[in-house]
Design a protein around this motif. Structure first.
Motif, PDB file in Angstrom:
ATOM      1  N   ASP A  86       4.008   5.881  -5.305  1.00  0.00           N
ATOM      2  CA  ASP A  86       3.933   5.891  -6.764  1.00  0.00           C
ATOM      3  C   ASP A  86       2.899   6.891  -7.259  1.00  0.00           C
ATOM      4  OD1 ASP A  86       5.805   4.308  -7.747  1.00  0.00           O
ATOM      5  OD2 ASP A  86       4.470   2.670  -8.408  1.00  0.00           O
ATOM      6  N   HIS A  87       1.752   6.857  -6.602  1.00  0.00           N
ATOM      7  CA  HIS A  87       0.631   7.656  -7.099  1.00  0.00           C
ATOM      8  C   HIS A  87       0.406   8.934  -6.307  1.00  0.00           C
ATOM      9  CE1 HIS A  87      -0.124   3.559  -8.701  1.00  0.00           C
ATOM     10  NE2 HIS A  87      -0.394   4.282  -9.795  1.00  0.00           N
ATOM     11  N   GLY A  88       1.327   9.231  -5.398  1.00  0.00           N
ATOM     12  CA  GLY A  88       1.318  10.529  -4.735  1.00  0.00           C
ATOM     13  C   GLY A  88       0.232  10.766  -3.706  1.00  0.00           C
ATOM     14  N   TYR A  89      -0.237   9.736  -3.042  1.00  0.00           N
ATOM     15  CA  TYR A  89      -1.214  10.016  -1.983  1.00  0.00           C
ATOM     16  C   TYR A  89      -0.705   9.592  -0.602  1.00  0.00           C
ATOM     17  CZ  TYR A  89      -2.623   5.155  -3.094  1.00  0.00           C
ATOM     18  OH  TYR A  89      -2.640   3.817  -3.356  1.00  0.00           O
ATOM     19  N   TRP A 143      -7.324   4.273   2.351  1.00  0.00           N
ATOM     20  CA  TRP A 143      -6.614   3.318   1.494  1.00  0.00           C
ATOM     21  C   TRP A 143      -6.357   1.946   2.118  1.00  0.00           C
ATOM     22  CZ3 TRP A 143      -6.382   4.730  -3.404  1.00  0.00           C
ATOM     23  CH2 TRP A 143      -6.479   6.088  -3.706  1.00  0.00           C
ATOM     24  N   ASP A 196       0.837  -1.200   0.000  1.00  0.00           N
ATOM     25  CA  ASP A 196       0.000   0.000   0.000  1.00  0.00           C
ATOM     26  C   ASP A 196       0.873   1.252   0.000  1.00  0.00           C
ATOM     27  OD1 ASP A 196      -2.286  -1.625   0.206  1.00  0.00           O
ATOM     28  OD2 ASP A 196      -2.090  -1.709   2.394  1.00  0.00           O
ATOM     29  N   GLU A 243      -2.206  11.131   2.522  1.00  0.00           N
ATOM     30  CA  GLU A 243      -3.634  10.987   2.807  1.00  0.00           C
ATOM     31  C   GLU A 243      -3.877  10.063   4.005  1.00  0.00           C
ATOM     32  OE1 GLU A 243      -6.205  10.131  -0.419  1.00  0.00           O
ATOM     33  OE2 GLU A 243      -5.333  11.684  -1.712  1.00  0.00           O
ATOM     34  N   GLN A 285       2.413   1.785  -3.460  1.00  0.00           N
ATOM     35  CA  GLN A 285       1.369   2.344  -4.330  1.00  0.00           C
ATOM     36  C   GLN A 285       1.177   3.838  -4.053  1.00  0.00           C
ATOM     37  OE1 GLN A 285      -0.721   1.027  -6.723  1.00  0.00           O
ATOM     38  NE2 GLN A 285       0.518  -0.848  -6.695  1.00  0.00           N
ATOM     39  N   ALA A 286       1.099   4.164  -2.744  1.00  0.00           N
ATOM     40  CA  ALA A 286       0.841   5.547  -2.335  1.00  0.00           C
ATOM     41  C   ALA A 286       1.969   6.466  -2.779  1.00  0.00           C
ATOM     42  CB  ALA A 286       0.659   5.604  -0.823  1.00  0.00           C
TER      43      ALA A 286
END
Ligand SMILES: Nc1ncnc2c1ncn2[C@@H]1O[C@H](COP(=O)(O)OP(=O)(O)O)[C@@H](O)[C@H]1O
Ligand SMILES: [Mg+2]
Lengths: 115, 311
Positions: free
Chosen positions: B69-72, B80, B63, B75, B66-67
């Motif tokens: 990689d996708h810039g969140y 998530w 996770d 958050e 992914q975060a």
């Protein structure tokens, strides 16, 4: 019959050896309580239990030997207990029923055990 | 089914014996960044998300990747995390948790107690540690129990065995040791056998049923052997019922070990020449047995009991 005859008939592997002896009877059970309730004499135990507890139970009831059925892996501790208390131990690939049938055939045709 | 030694072991061990209990958690309001930092500091690859003592989800290193990689990554975890978490129970056999790990390929399984509270985490490392500890324990343990021997004023020899509750591994140890002692003193084999059987049943009752173990005292007197078995709880409500052949309160787990057929007390009674059984709920249980050194029948052999289906 002799212990060595039983071992041969079941194609059993000897785990703890000892001098050969005469077997008059067999007690077949997986429940330790059943083993403890037997009143047989000069008998050998057939069981699917492989634990040291099973061997101690056999010692307590004065069994002459123990044969473990169903090709189960015997715990090293159990072999130690058997060696410690001088109780011969063997293991066969045969299942309980097959073992009983095989031994019954031998036992009741053998002239030395008419009782 | 055929079991190897290790398979037996992981079947016997329970989840609670193999879980890590110092579980680091995060709360759902924290950011994924917080989770990343906590995971790095705790050196874990996944972390349960807990709110008000209840586990609400899990975040793993995947996770986080992914975060990032996708810039969140900044958050809240709540958005998530994985909510549908596969969990296990503390009393399951370890083998069951292992097959879930194997099947799902998850790196960890949170352990939830009856109230849904997180009480630990099963990971491959925690399993390995538990197996090594158990192997060490098995190898270090020898065939000695806590037996003490003393000579009483009356010249009687007293053997005392301390039996631990739940110590299934040692079931029968007092019995075989006492039997060996009787044999070395020339007690005839049929009597050795009766005493050994009664001791075995009494000792397994202490292991299975007592709250905190108990004591077996064997007094070897000139005319008889006396066994006194005591524990201090839980005691028995209905002694008559307990004495019924086949009556048992043993769990399925205990039965799977080959105990708990409800034949113990009747078997003890059959073996002894004198049998006295007392119990008080909340106080404990006491068994007084006497075995006469003179054979009780012509042969002195164990008598088949009427009430017990014998093999
Ligand atoms: N020391 C004890 N403390 C409390 N309960 C006991 C004790 N011994 C026996 N019991 C009770 O008596 C029942 C019958 O005992 P027993 O005949 O030995 O059978 P089993 O041990 O197989 O259950 C047990 O299931 C248990 O409920
Ligand atoms: Mg019992």
């Amino acid at each position: 019959m002799l212990w060595s005859d039983a071992i041969k008939a079941l194609a059993a592997q000897t785990l703890v050896d000892g001098p050969d002896f005469e077997v008059k009877n067999f007690a077949a059970a997986d429940l330790l309580s059943d083993i403890l309730a037997t009143s047989k004499e000069d008998f050998v135990i057939l069981t699917g239990q492989t634990s040291p507890q099973a061997i101690r139970t056999a010692v307590a009831v004065g069994a002459l030997g123990v044969i473990i059925v169903r090709g189960k892996q015997v715990l090293p501790e159990s072999i130690n207990v058997a060696r410690n208390y001088g109780i011969p131990l063997a293991a066969t690939q045969l299942k309980m029923f097959e073992s009983c049938v095989t031994l019954g055939g031998l036992l009741w045709s053998s002239p030395s055990s008419k009782n | 089914m055929e079991f190897s030694f290790v398979e037996e072991l992981v079947h016997r061990l329970k989840v609670f014996q193999a879980m890590a209990t110092n579980v680091v958690t995060v709360s759902p309001e924290n950011s994924l960044r917080d989770a990343q930092i906590t995971m790095r500091e705790a050196r874990v690859s996944g972390i349960p998300v807990v709110k008000d003592n209840i586990m609400v989800g899990i975040v793993t290193i995947e996770d986080i990747i992914q975060a990032l990689d996708h810039g969140y990554i900044e958050e809240p975890i709540d958005r998530w995390m994985t909510r549908d978490v596969v969990t296990v129970e503390p009393n399951w056999p370890l083998s069951r948790a292992m097959s879930i790990l194997d099947r799902t390929r998850f790196g960890r399984l949170p352990v939830l107690d009856e109230d849904g509270r997180l009480c630990g985490v099963i990971t491959p490392e925690s399993i390995l540690r538990a197996l090594l500890t158990e192997l060490n324990r098995l190898l270090a343990r020898d065939e000695k129990s806590e037996v003490t021997i003393e000579t009483l004023e009356s010249e009687a020899l007293r053997l005392r065995f301390e039996i631990e509750a739940g110590d299934y591994d040692r079931a029968g140890l007092a019995s075989v040791q006492l039997k060996r002692e009787l044999a070395s003193r020339g007690v005839e084999p049929a009597l050795q056998r009766r005493v050994a059987i009664a001791t075995h049943e009494a000792e397994t009752n202490l292991i299975i049923h007592s709250t905190s173990g108990g004591t077996i005292i064997a007094d070897l007197e000139p005319e008889s052997i006396r066994l006194t078995v005591t524990d201090d709880g839980p005691g028995i409500d209905d002694i008559e019922q307990a004495m019924q052949p086949g009556y048992s309160t043993a769990s399925d787990f205990i039965r799977s070990l080959g105990f708990g057929a409800g034949m113990g007390l009747p078997n003890i009674k059959r073996c002894a020449d004198h049998f006295e059984f007392k119990s008080k709920p909340g106080l404990g249980t006491r068994l007084n047995l006497r075995f006469d050194l003179k054979p009780r029948s012509a042969t002195g052999q164990v008598q088949p009991a009427d009430a017990i289906p014998s093999l």
